[in-house]
Design a protein around this motif. Sequence first.
Motif, mmCIF file in Angstrom:
data_model
loop_
_atom_site.group_PDB
_atom_site.id
_atom_site.type_symbol
_atom_site.label_atom_id
_atom_site.label_comp_id
_atom_site.label_asym_id
_atom_site.label_seq_id
_atom_site.Cartn_x
_atom_site.Cartn_y
_atom_site.Cartn_z
ATOM 1 N N GLY A 1 0.797 -1.219 0.000
ATOM 2 C CA GLY A 1 0.000 0.000 0.000
ATOM 3 C C GLY A 1 0.827 1.265 0.000
ATOM 4 O O GLY A 1 0.443 2.279 -0.603
ATOM 5 N N ARG A 2 1.994 1.246 0.651
ATOM 6 C CA ARG A 2 2.868 2.427 0.683
ATOM 7 C C ARG A 2 3.746 2.531 -0.554
ATOM 8 O O ARG A 2 4.471 3.517 -0.715
ATOM 9 C CB ARG A 2 3.750 2.378 1.944
ATOM 10 C CG ARG A 2 2.958 2.435 3.238
ATOM 11 C CD ARG A 2 3.892 2.584 4.436
ATOM 12 N NE ARG A 2 4.867 1.504 4.479
ATOM 13 C CZ ARG A 2 4.660 0.327 5.061
ATOM 14 N NH1 ARG A 2 3.491 0.086 5.630
ATOM 15 N NH2 ARG A 2 5.570 -0.611 5.076
ATOM 16 N N ARG A 3 3.723 1.476 -1.377
ATOM 17 C CA ARG A 3 4.479 1.455 -2.636
ATOM 18 C C ARG A 3 5.981 1.564 -2.406
ATOM 19 O O ARG A 3 6.712 2.025 -3.262
ATOM 20 C CB ARG A 3 4.015 2.586 -3.571
ATOM 21 C CG ARG A 3 2.546 2.533 -3.924
ATOM 22 C CD ARG A 3 2.135 3.663 -4.858
ATOM 23 N NE ARG A 3 2.934 3.647 -6.075
ATOM 24 C CZ ARG A 3 2.735 2.808 -7.099
ATOM 25 N NH1 ARG A 3 1.761 1.918 -7.041
ATOM 26 N NH2 ARG A 3 3.499 2.861 -8.180
ATOM 27 N N ASP A 4 6.439 1.120 -1.234
ATOM 28 C CA ASP A 4 7.880 1.162 -0.964
ATOM 29 C C ASP A 4 8.510 -0.234 -0.965
ATOM 30 O O ASP A 4 9.725 -0.360 -0.862
ATOM 31 C CB ASP A 4 8.146 1.842 0.383
ATOM 32 C CG ASP A 4 7.454 1.143 1.541
ATOM 33 O OD1 ASP A 4 6.637 0.222 1.282
ATOM 34 O OD2 ASP A 4 7.707 1.504 2.698
ATOM 35 N N LEU A 5 7.691 -1.276 -1.097
ATOM 36 C CA LEU A 5 8.200 -2.648 -1.155
ATOM 37 C C LEU A 5 7.347 -3.463 -2.125
ATOM 38 O O LEU A 5 6.126 -3.258 -2.219
ATOM 39 C CB LEU A 5 8.162 -3.311 0.231
ATOM 40 C CG LEU A 5 9.191 -2.865 1.266
ATOM 41 C CD1 LEU A 5 8.921 -3.562 2.591
ATOM 42 C CD2 LEU A 5 10.613 -3.153 0.796
ATOM 43 N N ALA A 6 8.008 -4.375 -2.827
ATOM 44 C CA ALA A 6 7.307 -5.347 -3.682
ATOM 45 C C ALA A 6 7.492 -6.718 -3.056
ATOM 46 O O ALA A 6 8.589 -7.073 -2.619
ATOM 47 C CB ALA A 6 7.863 -5.331 -5.100
ATOM 48 N N GLU A 7 6.415 -7.481 -3.013
ATOM 49 C CA GLU A 7 6.452 -8.797 -2.376
ATOM 50 C C GLU A 7 5.930 -9.857 -3.327
ATOM 51 O O GLU A 7 4.946 -9.634 -4.038
ATOM 52 C CB GLU A 7 5.608 -8.794 -1.097
ATOM 53 C CG GLU A 7 5.664 -10.103 -0.332
ATOM 54 C CD GLU A 7 4.933 -10.022 0.989
ATOM 55 O OE1 GLU A 7 4.900 -11.048 1.702
ATOM 56 O OE2 GLU A 7 4.392 -8.946 1.318
ATOM 57 N N ILE A 8 6.621 -11.023 -3.360
ATOM 58 C CA ILE A 8 6.205 -12.128 -4.218
ATOM 59 C C ILE A 8 4.877 -12.686 -3.701
ATOM 60 O O ILE A 8 4.776 -13.116 -2.557
ATOM 61 C CB ILE A 8 7.268 -13.243 -4.247
ATOM 62 C CG1 ILE A 8 8.593 -12.716 -4.804
ATOM 63 C CG2 ILE A 8 6.779 -14.432 -5.086
ATOM 64 C CD1 ILE A 8 8.520 -12.241 -6.231
ATOM 65 N N ALA A 9 3.854 -12.649 -4.560
ATOM 66 C CA ALA A 9 2.537 -13.158 -4.174
ATOM 67 C C ALA A 9 2.382 -14.640 -4.507
ATOM 68 O O ALA A 9 1.528 -15.314 -3.947
ATOM 69 C CB ALA A 9 1.442 -12.360 -4.876
ATOM 70 N N GLY A 10 3.209 -15.158 -5.413
ATOM 71 C CA GLY A 10 3.149 -16.570 -5.788
ATOM 72 C C GLY A 10 4.042 -16.844 -6.987
ATOM 73 O O GLY A 10 4.548 -15.920 -7.632
ATOM 74 N N SER A 11 4.254 -18.119 -7.286
ATOM 75 C CA SER A 11 5.118 -18.506 -8.409
ATOM 76 C C SER A 11 4.602 -19.803 -9.015
ATOM 77 O O SER A 11 3.717 -20.453 -8.461
ATOM 78 C CB SER A 11 6.570 -18.673 -7.944
ATOM 79 O OG SER A 11 6.654 -19.708 -6.960
ATOM 80 N N TRP A 12 5.174 -20.198 -10.164
ATOM 81 C CA TRP A 12 4.792 -21.456 -10.795
ATOM 82 C C TRP A 12 6.023 -22.121 -11.398
ATOM 83 O O TRP A 12 7.041 -21.491 -11.637
ATOM 84 C CB TRP A 12 3.718 -21.237 -11.859
ATOM 85 C CG TRP A 12 4.121 -20.403 -13.045
ATOM 86 C CD1 TRP A 12 4.660 -20.835 -14.217
ATOM 87 C CD2 TRP A 12 4.011 -18.975 -13.161
ATOM 88 N NE1 TRP A 12 4.890 -19.796 -15.057
ATOM 89 C CE2 TRP A 12 4.499 -18.629 -14.437
ATOM 90 C CE3 TRP A 12 3.561 -17.971 -12.306
ATOM 91 C CZ2 TRP A 12 4.546 -17.320 -14.880
ATOM 92 C CZ3 TRP A 12 3.598 -16.668 -12.756
ATOM 93 C CH2 TRP A 12 4.083 -16.347 -14.025
ATOM 94 N N HIS A 13 5.895 -23.420 -11.628
ATOM 95 C CA HIS A 13 6.988 -24.252 -12.175
ATOM 96 C C HIS A 13 8.263 -24.122 -11.334
ATOM 97 O O HIS A 13 9.376 -24.103 -11.868
ATOM 98 C CB HIS A 13 7.290 -23.879 -13.627
ATOM 99 C CG HIS A 13 6.229 -24.272 -14.598
ATOM 100 N ND1 HIS A 13 5.353 -25.305 -14.373
ATOM 101 C CD2 HIS A 13 5.878 -23.745 -15.810
ATOM 102 C CE1 HIS A 13 4.523 -25.409 -15.401
ATOM 103 N NE2 HIS A 13 4.808 -24.476 -16.281
#
Length: 562
Positions: free
Chosen positions: A268-280
């Motif tokens: 929400g603060r746009r100061d961090l990006a976080e992995i929400a999920g992955s595949w393979h």
Amino acid sequence: MYVSDATVISGGNWLAGLCLAGAGLAAYALVKLVRWVVTARRATRGSERGGEAYFHNLAEAIPEMVWTTKADGACDFLNQRWCDYTGLTSEQSSVWGWTAALHPDDVIETSASWERAVRTGTPFTIEYRFRRASDGAYRWFLGRANPIRDGQGRIIKWFGTCTDIEDQKHNQQILEDQIRERTEELADTNTRLQEEMWEKDSARRALDQQNEKMMRELTERSQRATLLAKMGELMQSCISKEEVFAAALGYAPKIFPTSRGALALLNGRRDLAEIAGSWHQCQVPETVFEPNRCWALRTGHPHLVVAGDPTAPCAHAAGVKNTYLCIPILAQGEALGILHFQATDDAPTLADSELSFKTTFAGQVGLSVANIRLREALRTQSIKDPLTGLYNRRYLEEMLDREIRRAVRAEQALGLLMLDLDHFKKFNDTYGHDAGDTVLRESGTFLAKSIRAEDIVCRFGGEEFVIILPTANLGAACARAERIRSKLRELTVLHQGQSLGMVTVSVGVAALPEHGTSPKELLEAADAALYRAKREGRDRVAAAEARVTAAAKLSATGASAR
């Protein structure tokens, strides 16, 4: 040489059974064995030792290695043919000494098989190699042995033979070699024929392969486009970001089967990006990273890093050896996160033709997230008070009805507090409406911090607040109200650096079921109690009076008439 099944000997004389145990001996020795049986039976009336000596003499006449053991498997007799072949004496071969003549590779298996036969009482059969003393060569033998049992079924002896099968083995090996040679010749011939056919049809096959590849690629692109469209339709119906992520992560491996990937979103603060999920099984070095560590987020455009190219790698992907691609997830020009794709060892490149699919995929995810955020904002605006950030009256009515039904169904209590800031008009008149708004905001923040996670606090209107207390009875609700009232007196409200003085509150308390079982009844009871608290001097807690039922009123009226 063949050894029959286990033989039972009556009368306690084991020698009488050795004929049956050796029923497969050479034909020329059969007559001797029959005669020996008669002798052995007569010997049971006389000397058993004499019969045993006769058996030893007969064993020496048989053109095979003959041996016997005790019940525990320890060898106690081997005929002279054994000694001549192995060069070992009877004393050297007794008990377990016979294993010295075995081929080293056969010792473990033979010993284990023999121990198992002795332990279980089952016939012993094995192929093994013995060293010939005359030249040190090893020859193959077939070893067989059967147990000899007494009348009670107990093993008293083992009788066995060793038959030379070296010639059979040799002939078998010759036959196998011939079969293998013929098979190899046929395989070579077949290979040459196939090569000739392949050479003649190579041009046609190449053309067919090109056509098949083109059709396969077109079919795959069509299927992936269909999946992409279905995903877009599904995402437009999602009502939460979690549903969008689940849909994206579910469709991604189907739409992009040859590449690994991950989805990262800004907070929400746009100061961090976080992995929400992955595949393979995509390996992402950093599951949480700052936006400036990704070139796609910094530039707003897809960023491709070819394996081994040090020009401009993304810091969040440090350590990734394969080619990777980061695509920003944009909605209305605002970056919401990235889609991170990695090539695999099987497919080491990311084709340019795939970029449109990946960009469309990212666009649909971004649009869906933006739509959900918009719906959440609209929902928040519809149920939250913009000044205090507390839930509004509309939400109160919805939640109070739900909590009452839940409490009635579970047969639990429910408390309701109605609060009114004392002399609020004075703050507005003395310090201005901005100061009054500050008092409302600070009071709302205080109330939000003073409740449990399951409690609900709402701004009822003006300077009035309502708190729903699930599972709290009247006593507990009054205690909670008194604690809030006393703590609020300690609140310091500053406006433009100036203290606005003490803030006090009057509280009316109602509870289910004492004061009603509907939202209207509880709110009216709490409001009446609040009015009484105001009337009695403010800055206090007042509990609602118990309801008077129609029957009670009729009874009271009758008593008065009397």
